[in-house]
Write an enzyme that holds these catalytic residues in place. Structure first.
Site, PDB file in Angstrom:
ATOM      1  N   SER A 283       0.845  -1.197   0.000  1.00 15.74           N
ATOM      2  CA  SER A 283       0.000   0.000   0.000  1.00 15.74           C
ATOM      3  C   SER A 283       0.881   1.249   0.000  1.00 15.74           C
ATOM      4  O   SER A 283       1.291   1.724  -1.056  1.00 15.74           O
ATOM      5  CB  SER A 283      -0.968  -0.024   1.179  1.00 15.74           C
ATOM      6  OG  SER A 283      -0.270  -0.176   2.411  1.00 15.74           O
ATOM      7  N   ARG A 284       1.211   1.745   1.184  1.00 13.05           N
ATOM      8  CA  ARG A 284       2.120   2.874   1.326  1.00 13.05           C
ATOM      9  C   ARG A 284       3.063   2.594   2.494  1.00 13.05           C
ATOM     10  O   ARG A 284       2.682   1.962   3.480  1.00 13.05           O
ATOM     11  CB  ARG A 284       1.353   4.183   1.572  1.00 13.05           C
ATOM     12  CG  ARG A 284       0.640   4.734   0.336  1.00 13.05           C
ATOM     13  CD  ARG A 284       1.632   5.160  -0.736  1.00 13.05           C
ATOM     14  NE  ARG A 284       1.000   5.729  -1.917  1.00 13.05           N
ATOM     15  CZ  ARG A 284       0.723   5.065  -3.021  1.00 13.05           C
ATOM     16  NH1 ARG A 284       0.977   3.759  -3.098  1.00 13.05           N
ATOM     17  NH2 ARG A 284       0.188   5.672  -4.061  1.00 13.05           N
TER      18      ARG A 284
ATOM     19  N   ASP B 120       6.940  -3.902  -0.543  1.00 13.47           N
ATOM     20  CA  ASP B 120       7.166  -3.200  -1.806  1.00 13.47           C
ATOM     21  C   ASP B 120       7.302  -1.700  -1.564  1.00 13.47           C
ATOM     22  O   ASP B 120       7.741  -0.969  -2.443  1.00 13.47           O
ATOM     23  CB  ASP B 120       6.001  -3.469  -2.761  1.00 13.47           C
ATOM     24  CG  ASP B 120       6.175  -2.792  -4.108  1.00 13.47           C
ATOM     25  OD1 ASP B 120       7.248  -2.972  -4.709  1.00 13.47           O
ATOM     26  OD2 ASP B 120       5.253  -2.089  -4.546  1.00 13.47           O
TER      27      ASP B 120
ATOM     28  N   HIS C  30       8.939  -0.425  -4.871  1.00 11.33           N
ATOM     29  CA  HIS C  30       7.648   0.213  -5.130  1.00 11.33           C
ATOM     30  C   HIS C  30       7.218  -0.012  -6.581  1.00 11.33           C
ATOM     31  O   HIS C  30       6.888   0.935  -7.307  1.00 11.33           O
ATOM     32  CB  HIS C  30       7.714   1.717  -4.828  1.00 11.33           C
ATOM     33  CG  HIS C  30       6.361   2.329  -4.568  1.00 11.33           C
ATOM     34  ND1 HIS C  30       6.166   3.310  -3.628  1.00 11.33           N
ATOM     35  CD2 HIS C  30       5.138   2.105  -5.135  1.00 11.33           C
ATOM     36  CE1 HIS C  30       4.890   3.676  -3.630  1.00 11.33           C
ATOM     37  NE2 HIS C  30       4.254   2.946  -4.537  1.00 11.33           N
TER      38      HIS C  30
ATOM     39  N   GLU D 269      10.589   6.255   2.078  1.00 12.78           N
ATOM     40  CA  GLU D 269      10.552   6.708   0.692  1.00 12.78           C
ATOM     41  C   GLU D 269      10.339   8.218   0.611  1.00 12.78           C
ATOM     42  O   GLU D 269       9.578   8.792   1.374  1.00 12.78           O
ATOM     43  CB  GLU D 269       9.410   6.011  -0.069  1.00 12.78           C
ATOM     44  CG  GLU D 269       9.672   4.569  -0.393  1.00 12.78           C
ATOM     45  CD  GLU D 269       8.481   3.938  -1.116  1.00 12.78           C
ATOM     46  OE1 GLU D 269       7.745   4.679  -1.787  1.00 12.78           O
ATOM     47  OE2 GLU D 269       8.302   2.714  -0.978  1.00 12.78           O
TER      48      GLU D 269
END
Length: 313
Positions: A227-228, A252, A289, A257
């Site tokens: 997701s984030r 991921d 990502h 980030e």
């Protein structure tokens, strides 16, 4: 009407908009300052994540009618400002949901079968069968937190496995089907062996997976996050990896980030200690990502945005 493309997307979007009479401006190499000058008379903006669509930035665009985000998440856009100024927002979660579902499953199977480790060992002459003994997904209970486009796509991919799939979504009900059983968060805490996040980033969800979250599970779990990055508090995840509450993680996305993902490693000497733990751990599988970033989704994201923009023009 003019549309400024701030980020690179599949050409199909510009082609279809141009055919409909829009004037498409390539701003992919423009600086922030140049984009601020250019947006003063545009009707639309196409973005991914290069610049924040803040109120101060958007206030220069007096003729702006829409912002089209090539992707799902809208956290880089000042949604309140857009609502107050009647700026339509488009995203395209339908375009990359299949890619995310496949990536989540691929990461999980790779982690379970230690493929990320065995591959490197064999290539360096190490033939360790016992050390790379895998575990099976069969018989596990998988919990999905967030049952939107991506969560439902992951559930669909799991149908071919003999697993129970539970899904919790704070904002949805009556969505149980052949792929998933609608569940509560408490039931996920009680029953799940694997938990996968598919929720947006907002004030409610930042650091959703903290120490209290991990400590709530009755079993030790495997974690998936596509997701984030800020959904999972890295310090809490590392602590749970160390104490055995989390047996492994597929990530991921990362808390650290930046909008320019490559900047993550600009200062190797000052990497966060918890981030360094993730990099060093053989219990953690990482990807940059790219869960929703496939050859097919690159096209679909732009095609879907074109459909949405043109249907409302």
């Amino acid at each position: 009407m003019k549309v400024l493309f701030i980020d690179s997307v599949h050409l199909i979007l510009a082609e279809r908009l141009s055919e409909a009479g829009y004037s498409c401006i390539d701003g992919t190499k423009m600086s922030l300052e140049e984009c601020q000058t250019e947006i003063t008379d545009v009707s639309g903006i196409v973005v991914r994540s290069r610049f924040q669509m803040s109120a101060s930035f958007l206030s220069r665009a007096k003729k702006l009618k829409f912002i089209a985000r090539s992707g799902a998440g809208m956290e880089n856009i000042d949604i309140d400002y857009c609502r107050q100024n009647n700026i339509e927002l488009y995203n395209a979660p339908e375009g990359n949901r299949n890619a995310v579902g496949e990536h989540a499953l691929g990461m999980l199977l790779s982690l379970f079968n230690r493929l990320h480790l065995a591959n490197q060992e064999v290539k360096t002459g190490v033939w360790d069968r016992e050390g790379n003994r895998g575990i099976e997904l069969d018989g596990k209970t998988v919990g999905i937190v967030g049952y939107g486009n991506n969560g439902s796509a992951f559930a669909k991919k799991l149908k071919g496995f003999d697993v129970e799939v539970l899904a919790y979504d704070k904002y949805k009900s009556d969505f149980g089907n052949e792929f998933v059983k609608e569940s509560t968060l408490d039931e996920i805490f009680k029953k799940c062996d694997v938990v996968s996040f598919h929720i947006p980033q907002n004030e409610e969800t930042v650091c959703f997976a903290d120490n209290k979250f991990f400590d709530s599970f009755e079993k030790s779990i495997f974690l998936i996050n596509l997701s984030r990055g800020k959904i999972v508090q890295t310090a809490a995840l590392v602590s749970s990896l160390k104490n055995g509450k989390v047996l492994g993680a597929c990530l991921d996305v990362l808390e650290f980030e930046k909008s320019s993902f490559e900047a993550l490693f600009d200062n190797q000497e000052k990497l966060d200690v918890n981030f360094q733990y993730l990099l060093d751990s053989d219990k953690v599988l990482l990807s940059p990502h790219v869960g929703g970033w496939t050859v097919e989704s690159y096209f679909k994201l732009s095609a879907i945005l074109a459909d949405k923009i043109l249907s409302n023009s």
